[in-house]
Design an enzyme around this catalytic site. Structure first.
Site, short mmCIF file in Angstrom:
data_model
loop_
_atom_site.label_atom_id
_atom_site.label_comp_id
_atom_site.label_asym_id
_atom_site.label_seq_id
_atom_site.Cartn_x
_atom_site.Cartn_y
_atom_site.Cartn_z
N CYS A 7 -9.62 -4.85 6.21
CA CYS A 7 -8.61 -3.80 6.38
C CYS A 7 -8.86 -3.15 7.74
O CYS A 7 -9.55 -3.73 8.58
CB CYS A 7 -8.63 -2.80 5.23
SG CYS A 7 -10.12 -1.84 5.08
N CYS A 79 -4.89 -4.06 3.11
CA CYS A 79 -4.14 -2.90 3.58
C CYS A 79 -2.79 -2.85 2.85
O CYS A 79 -2.38 -3.81 2.23
CB CYS A 79 -3.94 -2.96 5.08
SG CYS A 79 -3.48 -4.56 5.67
N CYS A 87 -1.59 -4.62 8.98
CA CYS A 87 -2.79 -5.37 8.61
C CYS A 87 -3.34 -6.08 9.84
O CYS A 87 -2.59 -6.64 10.62
CB CYS A 87 -2.48 -6.42 7.56
SG CYS A 87 -2.22 -5.75 5.94
#
Length: 159
Positions: A7, A79, A87
């Protein structure tokens, strides 16, 4: 199999996924996590939640995807597209999947509201990690296209 949970900040969701995966995965499977813009610290609520759930927090730290200890076979971004997050795009010859989860680090409200946001992210990730680990005895692991489809499907699971 080496799995990277990725992430941006590497303080909550990817950390939770790494710890869950390493707690539940079959022998020989290992997870790591990283962020494209790591915060430099793991969110204390993530660590507290993992400890309450009996999952080791040893060795967890917020790190950059440029400092990975191993080359991943699978990269899973966690994400949240629904929240408008971008992302990070891991480049390299890996199998990629996306398991979007709201970032509990952005939760607002009372302590109970924020704890509930962390627990929600944990439950979603736990369900998905359990489904991933259930693939271990199947022949999907040798078929990249079918494994990708299975991981993409797992990314849509919600408790």
């Amino acid at each position: 199999m080496n799995v990277l949970f990725l992430c941006t900040g590497n303080s909550c969701r990817s950390i939770l996924a790494e710890a869950l995966f390493n707690h539940l995965a079959p022998v020989g499977w290992k997870a790591m996590s990283a962020g494209s813009q790591p915060t430099g610290k793991v969110h204390p609520r993530s660590l507290a939640l993992l400890a309450r759930e009996g999952i080791s927090t040893d060795g967890l730290y917020s790190k950059s995807w440029e400092d990975l200890p191993r080359v991943p076979d699978v990269v899973i971004t966690v994400c949240s597209n629904a929240a408008g997050e971008t992302c990070p795009a891991y480049l390299g010859p890996v199998l990629r999947s996306h398991w979007g989860v709201e970032d509990p680090a952005h939760a607002t409200g009372s302590d109970q509201d924020i704890d509930a946001a962390f627990m929600s992210a944990y439950r979603i990730l736990r369900m998905r990690v359990e489904a991933f680990c259930a693939l271990a005895p199947t022949d999907l692991l040798s078929d990249r296209d079918r494994l990708k489809a299975a991981l993409d499907h797992i990314g849509d699971l919600v408790p």
